[in-house]
Design a protein around this motif. Sequence first.
Motif, PDB file in Angstrom:
ATOM      1  N   GLU A   1       7.218  46.431  32.063  1.00  0.00           N
ATOM      2  CA  GLU A   1       7.570  46.779  33.441  1.00  0.00           C
ATOM      3  C   GLU A   1       8.834  46.044  33.881  1.00  0.00           C
ATOM      4  OE1 GLU A   1       3.171  47.689  35.374  1.00  0.00           O
ATOM      5  OE2 GLU A   1       3.846  45.607  35.198  1.00  0.00           O
ATOM      6  N   LEU A   2       8.929  44.775  33.520  1.00  0.00           N
ATOM      7  CA  LEU A   2      10.089  43.980  33.914  1.00  0.00           C
ATOM      8  C   LEU A   2      11.371  44.481  33.256  1.00  0.00           C
ATOM      9  CD1 LEU A   2       8.596  40.372  33.816  1.00  0.00           C
ATOM     10  CD2 LEU A   2       9.078  41.773  35.837  1.00  0.00           C
ATOM     11  N   LYS A   3      11.252  45.026  32.047  1.00  0.00           N
ATOM     12  CA  LYS A   3      12.442  45.518  31.341  1.00  0.00           C
ATOM     13  C   LYS A   3      13.102  46.678  32.073  1.00  0.00           C
ATOM     14  CE  LYS A   3      10.959  44.034  26.736  1.00  0.00           C
ATOM     15  NZ  LYS A   3      10.494  44.470  25.394  1.00  0.00           N
ATOM     16  N   ASN A   4      12.350  47.372  32.919  1.00  0.00           N
ATOM     17  CA  ASN A   4      12.889  48.511  33.657  1.00  0.00           C
ATOM     18  C   ASN A   4      13.493  48.112  34.991  1.00  0.00           C
ATOM     19  OD1 ASN A   4      11.972  50.350  31.660  1.00  0.00           O
ATOM     20  ND2 ASN A   4       9.921  50.341  32.561  1.00  0.00           N
ATOM     21  N   MET A   5      13.453  46.830  35.306  1.00  0.00           N
ATOM     22  CA  MET A   5      13.923  46.367  36.613  1.00  0.00           C
ATOM     23  C   MET A   5      15.292  45.710  36.530  1.00  0.00           C
ATOM     24  SD  MET A   5      10.595  44.766  38.498  1.00  0.00           S
ATOM     25  CE  MET A   5      11.588  44.538  39.999  1.00  0.00           C
ATOM     26  N   GLY A   6      15.955  45.615  37.667  1.00  0.00           N
ATOM     27  CA  GLY A   6      17.231  44.929  37.763  1.00  0.00           C
ATOM     28  C   GLY A   6      17.625  44.778  39.218  1.00  0.00           C
ATOM     29  N   PHE A   7      18.723  44.130  39.469  1.00  0.00           N
ATOM     30  CA  PHE A   7      19.191  43.952  40.844  1.00  0.00           C
ATOM     31  C   PHE A   7      20.709  44.004  40.887  1.00  0.00           C
ATOM     32  CE2 PHE A   7      20.009  39.742  39.296  1.00  0.00           C
ATOM     33  CZ  PHE A   7      21.071  39.279  40.061  1.00  0.00           C
ATOM     34  N   THR A   8      21.226  44.349  42.047  1.00  0.00           N
ATOM     35  CA  THR A   8      22.658  44.234  42.333  1.00  0.00           C
ATOM     36  C   THR A   8      22.808  43.601  43.709  1.00  0.00           C
ATOM     37  OG1 THR A   8      23.283  46.145  41.003  1.00  0.00           O
ATOM     38  CG2 THR A   8      24.838  45.432  42.696  1.00  0.00           C
ATOM     39  N   ALA A   9      23.529  42.499  43.771  1.00  0.00           N
ATOM     40  CA  ALA A   9      23.848  41.845  45.036  1.00  0.00           C
ATOM     41  C   ALA A   9      25.298  42.166  45.373  1.00  0.00           C
ATOM     42  CB  ALA A   9      23.635  40.340  44.940  1.00  0.00           C
ATOM     43  N   THR A  10      25.501  42.882  46.469  1.00  0.00           N
ATOM     44  CA  THR A  10      26.845  43.241  46.911  1.00  0.00           C
ATOM     45  C   THR A  10      27.249  42.321  48.054  1.00  0.00           C
ATOM     46  OG1 THR A  10      26.547  45.556  46.282  1.00  0.00           O
ATOM     47  CG2 THR A  10      28.305  45.069  47.845  1.00  0.00           C
ATOM     48  N   LEU A  11      28.324  41.570  47.852  1.00  0.00           N
ATOM     49  CA  LEU A  11      28.818  40.647  48.866  1.00  0.00           C
ATOM     50  C   LEU A  11      30.077  41.228  49.500  1.00  0.00           C
ATOM     51  CD1 LEU A  11      27.616  38.744  46.325  1.00  0.00           C
ATOM     52  CD2 LEU A  11      28.195  36.954  47.969  1.00  0.00           C
ATOM     53  N   LEU A  12      30.023  41.409  50.825  1.00  0.00           N
ATOM     54  CA  LEU A  12      31.142  41.944  51.588  1.00  0.00           C
ATOM     55  C   LEU A  12      31.818  40.798  52.320  1.00  0.00           C
ATOM     56  CD1 LEU A  12      29.342  45.056  53.159  1.00  0.00           C
ATOM     57  CD2 LEU A  12      30.634  44.959  51.009  1.00  0.00           C
ATOM     58  N   GLY A  13      33.043  40.474  51.924  1.00  0.00           N
ATOM     59  CA  GLY A  13      33.765  39.355  52.512  1.00  0.00           C
ATOM     60  C   GLY A  13      34.828  39.800  53.494  1.00  0.00           C
TER      61      GLY A  13
ATOM     62  N   PRO B   1      42.163  37.928  64.601  1.00  0.00           N
ATOM     63  CA  PRO B   1      40.921  38.241  63.879  1.00  0.00           C
ATOM     64  C   PRO B   1      41.194  38.474  62.395  1.00  0.00           C
ATOM     65  CG  PRO B   1      41.155  39.584  65.861  1.00  0.00           C
ATOM     66  CD  PRO B   1      42.462  38.911  65.657  1.00  0.00           C
ATOM     67  N   PRO B   2      40.173  38.388  61.555  1.00  0.00           N
ATOM     68  CA  PRO B   2      40.340  38.657  60.124  1.00  0.00           C
ATOM     69  C   PRO B   2      40.963  40.021  59.873  1.00  0.00           C
ATOM     70  CG  PRO B   2      38.212  37.656  60.525  1.00  0.00           C
ATOM     71  CD  PRO B   2      38.803  37.935  61.873  1.00  0.00           C
ATOM     72  N   ASP B   3      41.872  40.080  58.884  1.00  0.00           N
ATOM     73  CA  ASP B   3      42.594  41.322  58.607  1.00  0.00           C
ATOM     74  C   ASP B   3      42.499  41.751  57.149  1.00  0.00           C
ATOM     75  OD1 ASP B   3      44.090  39.346  57.436  1.00  0.00           O
ATOM     76  OD2 ASP B   3      46.000  39.915  58.349  1.00  0.00           O
ATOM     77  N   ALA B   4      41.630  41.092  56.369  1.00  0.00           N
ATOM     78  CA  ALA B   4      41.517  41.410  54.940  1.00  0.00           C
ATOM     79  C   ALA B   4      40.044  41.414  54.534  1.00  0.00           C
ATOM     80  CB  ALA B   4      42.294  40.401  54.100  1.00  0.00           C
ATOM     81  N   SER B   5      39.766  42.089  53.432  1.00  0.00           N
ATOM     82  CA  SER B   5      38.376  42.190  52.965  1.00  0.00           C
ATOM     83  C   SER B   5      38.312  42.167  51.453  1.00  0.00           C
ATOM     84  CB  SER B   5      37.729  43.476  53.485  1.00  0.00           C
ATOM     85  OG  SER B   5      38.394  44.616  52.952  1.00  0.00           O
ATOM     86  N   ILE B   6      37.131  41.876  50.941  1.00  0.00           N
ATOM     87  CA  ILE B   6      36.886  41.847  49.495  1.00  0.00           C
ATOM     88  C   ILE B   6      35.418  42.176  49.254  1.00  0.00           C
ATOM     89  CG2 ILE B   6      36.395  39.369  49.520  1.00  0.00           C
ATOM     90  CD1 ILE B   6      37.560  39.186  46.698  1.00  0.00           C
ATOM     91  N   THR B   7      35.138  42.858  48.160  1.00  0.00           N
ATOM     92  CA  THR B   7      33.769  43.185  47.772  1.00  0.00           C
ATOM     93  C   THR B   7      33.505  42.648  46.375  1.00  0.00           C
ATOM     94  OG1 THR B   7      33.764  45.210  49.105  1.00  0.00           O
ATOM     95  CG2 THR B   7      32.090  45.031  47.378  1.00  0.00           C
TER      96      THR B   7
END
Length: 429
Positions: free
Chosen positions: A328-340, A357-363
């Motif tokens: 069951e664990l072999k079929n699992m995973g995660f994605t952490a998306t960080l929006l800066g 104010p902030p004028d730039a972004s990064i993912t």
Amino acid sequence: MISSLSHLNRLSYSKIAAQTLYRMASQAVSGGRYDLVVFGATGYTGQYVVEEVARVARMDQERRGEGAAPLKWALAGRSENKLKDALATARKELGLGLEDVGLILADITNQDSLNKMAAQSTVLINCVGPFLEGMQLKYNKAAEEAGVYIVGACGYDSIPAEMGLVHMIKNFKGELNSAQMFVKMRGKGGAIHTGTMESAALAIANNAQVARIRRELFPEPLPKPKFKVAKKGLHRNNEVGLWGIPMPTDEPVVYRTQHYRHTVLKERPVQFQQFLGVRSFFQGAGLLLGIAYFVLLCYFSWTRKLLLKYPEVLTAGVFKRSGAKREELKNMGFTATLLGRGWSQALLEGTDEHTQPPDASITVNVSGPDPGYGATSVMMVACAHTILCQKDLIPGRGGVMTPGSAFANTDVINRMTERGMTFTVEDQK
């Protein structure tokens, strides 16, 4: 310069008393110690960590060649028979002999056994328990004086957040102001092991005590940012296409790192919020109700006792003593998306204030296998191996540290990517 005494390092929570830290350092000059020791090796998570250490030891030997000395490592726990069973399971799963792996008997209720285990360890991977702020408050000074590193939160809590932010800061062409992290799970896994539930239940039950410790640790809070990001509840984020449920499990660890960056490195602290990402409002609302129910069970002592006694019944099978099956664990995973969010131009001093104010972004995306056990074992062992091989790149000469402060200048991210995780910059504007 860090002396050879600082080879003795720690991962995760410990019950070894302060005087033991000095004993660990004083005995570090003697030979016959193991490079890595897995304490709590017979537990559910410990088994996966044991297998990951075996994989890394084999890869390390292949990389260094046949003539090089192999990585020396051992399992530690209360029962010799259970330690042998854990090693036998690792042999079966990996197809490796593992004849030279040591066994150490150690019990958290027996101080002498802990001292002996520590004296045999260069890096100790501790799979036994939470409460990181208490460690910093109680043992930081003793660890510094003994030249011992204690680095907590080296698993799924809180490596994606901590090292994801490190990766973001290094790749951002300017100065970062804030980051939001949305974690999305992949695949359908089985039940969560009750050990994870017990840690969460104790954290909730001791919330008031932890809050007091945090106030004592940081009597001077971080300065209020001029461009403050408002805290959000359940909401939809169009950038990731998900509904975000507030899940601030990593926020205290990130705060400690940002406090270090502000007070020691004189850099601008980054505001951070964490969410669990789901596809619909109704799924989010249902999960919020489930979380509220779990918190309520943990809040009162009598309901908490019932929860710990009958976890399968009171959580409708979400938590089980048997945990999830390997398949069951072999079929699992995660994605952490960080929006800066931040500014395209950095100021000269981290304490200076931007007027616009902030004028730039990064993912940044951080991905890996099942977060609870597969990814956690990869992360913990990568951190341990980094301390073993790159101690000179860890700041200071010892103390209780977060992953973000300890590993910012190391290649720990490369070690994790070698084992199947990914850290990628997806977009920068």
